[in-house]
Design a protein around this motif. Structure first.
Motif, PDB file in Angstrom:
ATOM      1  N   ASP A  45       0.864  -1.195   0.000  1.00 38.81           N
ATOM      2  CA  ASP A  45       0.000   0.000   0.000  1.00 38.81           C
ATOM      3  C   ASP A  45       0.895   1.238   0.000  1.00 38.81           C
ATOM      4  O   ASP A  45       2.114   1.129  -0.054  1.00 38.81           O
ATOM      5  N   ASP A  46       0.298   2.417   0.052  1.00 41.02           N
ATOM      6  CA  ASP A  46       1.105   3.643   0.048  1.00 41.02           C
ATOM      7  C   ASP A  46       1.949   3.761   1.311  1.00 41.02           C
ATOM      8  O   ASP A  46       3.020   4.346   1.294  1.00 41.02           O
ATOM      9  N   CYS A  47       1.426   3.240   2.406  1.00 40.25           N
ATOM     10  CA  CYS A  47       2.170   3.214   3.673  1.00 40.25           C
ATOM     11  C   CYS A  47       1.952   1.862   4.341  1.00 40.25           C
ATOM     12  O   CYS A  47       0.929   1.213   4.108  1.00 40.25           O
ATOM     13  N   SER A  91       2.733  12.843   0.513  1.00 45.66           N
ATOM     14  CA  SER A  91       1.633  12.446  -0.360  1.00 45.66           C
ATOM     15  C   SER A  91       1.179  11.007  -0.075  1.00 45.66           C
ATOM     16  O   SER A  91      -0.012  10.694  -0.154  1.00 45.66           O
ATOM     17  N   ASP A  92       2.122  10.128   0.244  1.00 43.86           N
ATOM     18  CA  ASP A  92       1.744   8.745   0.582  1.00 43.86           C
ATOM     19  C   ASP A  92       0.973   8.675   1.900  1.00 43.86           C
ATOM     20  O   ASP A  92       0.087   7.834   2.066  1.00 43.86           O
ATOM     21  N   ILE A  93       1.306   9.548   2.842  1.00 44.72           N
ATOM     22  CA  ILE A  93       0.532   9.610   4.099  1.00 44.72           C
ATOM     23  C   ILE A  93      -0.883  10.112   3.781  1.00 44.72           C
ATOM     24  O   ILE A  93      -1.882   9.564   4.273  1.00 44.72           O
ATOM     25  N   ARG A 165      -7.301   2.339   2.442  1.00 46.22           N
ATOM     26  CA  ARG A 165      -6.298   1.534   1.751  1.00 46.22           C
ATOM     27  C   ARG A 165      -6.565   1.504   0.248  1.00 46.22           C
ATOM     28  O   ARG A 165      -7.581   2.003  -0.220  1.00 46.22           O
ATOM     29  N   ARG A 166      -5.621   0.865  -0.473  1.00 46.89           N
ATOM     30  CA  ARG A 166      -5.855   0.662  -1.912  1.00 46.89           C
ATOM     31  C   ARG A 166      -6.959  -0.366  -2.110  1.00 46.89           C
ATOM     32  O   ARG A 166      -7.700  -0.289  -3.093  1.00 46.89           O
ATOM     33  N   ALA A 167      -7.046  -1.340  -1.226  1.00 42.60           N
ATOM     34  CA  ALA A 167      -8.109  -2.334  -1.298  1.00 42.60           C
ATOM     35  C   ALA A 167      -9.392  -1.735  -0.737  1.00 42.60           C
ATOM     36  O   ALA A 167      -9.334  -0.933   0.196  1.00 42.60           O
ATOM     37  N   ILE A 233      -5.305   6.159  -3.384  1.00 38.37           N
ATOM     38  CA  ILE A 233      -3.879   6.066  -3.729  1.00 38.37           C
ATOM     39  C   ILE A 233      -3.465   7.456  -4.179  1.00 38.37           C
ATOM     40  O   ILE A 233      -4.330   8.255  -4.548  1.00 38.37           O
ATOM     41  N   ASP A 234      -2.174   7.761  -4.136  1.00 35.41           N
ATOM     42  CA  ASP A 234      -1.754   9.024  -4.741  1.00 35.41           C
ATOM     43  C   ASP A 234      -1.172   8.728  -6.124  1.00 35.41           C
ATOM     44  O   ASP A 234      -0.585   7.664  -6.350  1.00 35.41           O
ATOM     45  N   VAL A 235      -1.373   9.652  -7.039  1.00 36.76           N
ATOM     46  CA  VAL A 235      -0.947   9.417  -8.425  1.00 36.76           C
ATOM     47  C   VAL A 235       0.526   9.813  -8.556  1.00 36.76           C
ATOM     48  O   VAL A 235       0.864  10.968  -8.746  1.00 36.76           O
ATOM     49  N   SER A 236       1.383   8.808  -8.416  1.00 37.06           N
ATOM     50  CA  SER A 236       2.817   9.068  -8.585  1.00 37.06           C
ATOM     51  C   SER A 236       3.322   8.510  -9.915  1.00 37.06           C
ATOM     52  O   SER A 236       4.304   8.989 -10.462  1.00 37.06           O
ATOM     53  N   ASP A 237       2.644   7.477 -10.434  1.00 39.63           N
ATOM     54  CA  ASP A 237       3.137   6.799 -11.646  1.00 39.63           C
ATOM     55  C   ASP A 237       2.183   6.911 -12.834  1.00 39.63           C
ATOM     56  O   ASP A 237       2.323   6.176 -13.810  1.00 39.63           O
TER      57      ASP A 237
END
Ligand code: ADP
Ligand code: MG
Length: 349
Positions: A45-47, A91-93, A165-167, A233-237
């Protein structure tokens, strides 16, 4: 101690350029079973999410920036590097609905650098820390032979029952973006002196989006506190790749209307001046650091009507979660299946 294999790999293994970043993470995370009961979420996950009692979760994330891979020294100031290195972690937090609290800074520095570099890096990092109420509490400093490396670990907290979470995305859920996507890639193109025209004032907006991202902590916290987001989620990719992480973890698919993507007029104009489409930068570019989240359909009006005024960028609905495990994108009214392409640390485009 068992000792087999070499850095080059004498065996018949795949090169990382084929395996890709997520293949590497898969090798590292496979068959790991956290042994301590405080681990609520580990790798993926992001964290990481750790139960620290008192109804609180501790959120932990780490992200590294390396010279010539993530930044070019002639194209970013040390101040901006300090800001960005912390901001991408914050951003992940935000992506878990948390509040950032503490940071640890690991630096790999060339002995030939000037002390002004360190002062300026610190100034940028502390500006970001002040903005998001983070304390710098430690780190490590080593010599780097050729490339500057800046690695941040950030801790944050959230009420345990509010961590997003992402889920968690369900078929029928709406998919939203918390802000503009594509500006960062447009800014990178400008920094790399790629061809294209954009007015000077807009040039600055695009370059800043790339060099000084603004993590959406307030939005993430608001969504979490009001139980609005089922997954985030944060858009990093890039939108497609990060959305696909949500789909993977949630066991669902998604359809996205590219015509609804919040793309800025500046990015649109710049892209079209070189025959490109800024929607492609939004879908697969990355480094926008806005939140992508899902909500049940019945929360639509609540998201739009109750979003606090202090959150200046209003969320934009871009699609829906589907039961079919595929990504479908609508471009100019035409739907097609798309691979979840985006940034990969090892695969060259
Ligand atoms: P993000 O883009 O949100 O920073 P990543 O895609 O980098 O997330 O990483 C996905 C997940 O894999 C995260 O949970 C991250 O902590 C984990 N991860 C990435 N690299 C490693 C590694 N080398 N060792 C352990 N976990 C890792
Ligand atoms: Mg992330």
């Amino acid at each position: 101690m068992e000792c087999t294999g070499t850095f080059e790999g004498v065996y018949m293994g795949k090169k990382l350029s084929t395996l890709g970043e997520f293949g590497v993470i898969d090798i590292i995370s496979r068959d790991l079973h956290p042994r301590h009961s405080w681990v609520k979420t580990g790798i993926g996950d992001d964290c990481a999410v750790l139960d620290i009692g008192g109804g609180l979760s501790l959120l932990v994330t780490t992200d590294m920036l390396i010279e010539r891979v993530h930044f070019l020294p002639q194209k970013i100031t040390p101040y901006q590097l300090g800001w960005k290195a912390l901001a991408v972690n914050v951003s992940d937090i935000a992506a878990m609905g948390g509040e950032p609290k503490a940071a640890f800074l690991a630096l790999g520095l060339l002995p030939t650098l000037n002390e002004v570099f360190v002062h300026e890096l610190k100034r940028g990092l502390i500006a970001c820390a002040d903005e998001f109420q983070v304390d710098l509490l430690g780190g490590d400093t080593v010599t780097a032979p050729t490339e500057v490396t800046v690695c941040l670990t950030v801790l944050g907290t959230a009420p345990a029952d509010q961590v997003v979470r992402r889920a968690g995305a369900k078929p029928g859920d709406l998919i939203w973006l918390g802000g503009v996507v594509g500006d960062s890639t447009a800014g990178l193109h400008l920094l790399l002196d790629k061809p294209g025209n954009v007015p000077e004032s807009e040039r600055e907006q695009l370059v800043r989006a790339h060099l000084e991202p603004q993590p959406q902590v307030e939005l993430g916290r608001w969504l979490a506190a009001n139980s609005l987001a089922t997954a985030m989620i944060d858009v990093s990719d890039g939108v497609l790749q990060d959305l696909w992480h949500v789909c993977d973890q949630s066991g669902v698919g998604a359809k996205v209307d590219a015509d609804k993507l919040p793309v800025s007029p500046a990015a649109r104009q710049f892209a079209s001046s070189v025959g490109l489409d800024a929607r492609d930068w939004a879908l697969a570019g990355g480094e926008d650091y806005v939140l992508l989240f899902c909500t049940p359909p019945e929360k639509r009006d609540e998201v739009l009507a109750t979003c606090p005024g202090s959150i200046t960028q209003k969320p934009t609905k871009i699609g829906r979660i589907t039961a079919e495990r595929q990504l479908r994108v609508c471009f100019d009214g035409v739907w097609s299946e798309r691979a979840p392409s985006g940034y990969d640390a090892f695969k060259k485009k």
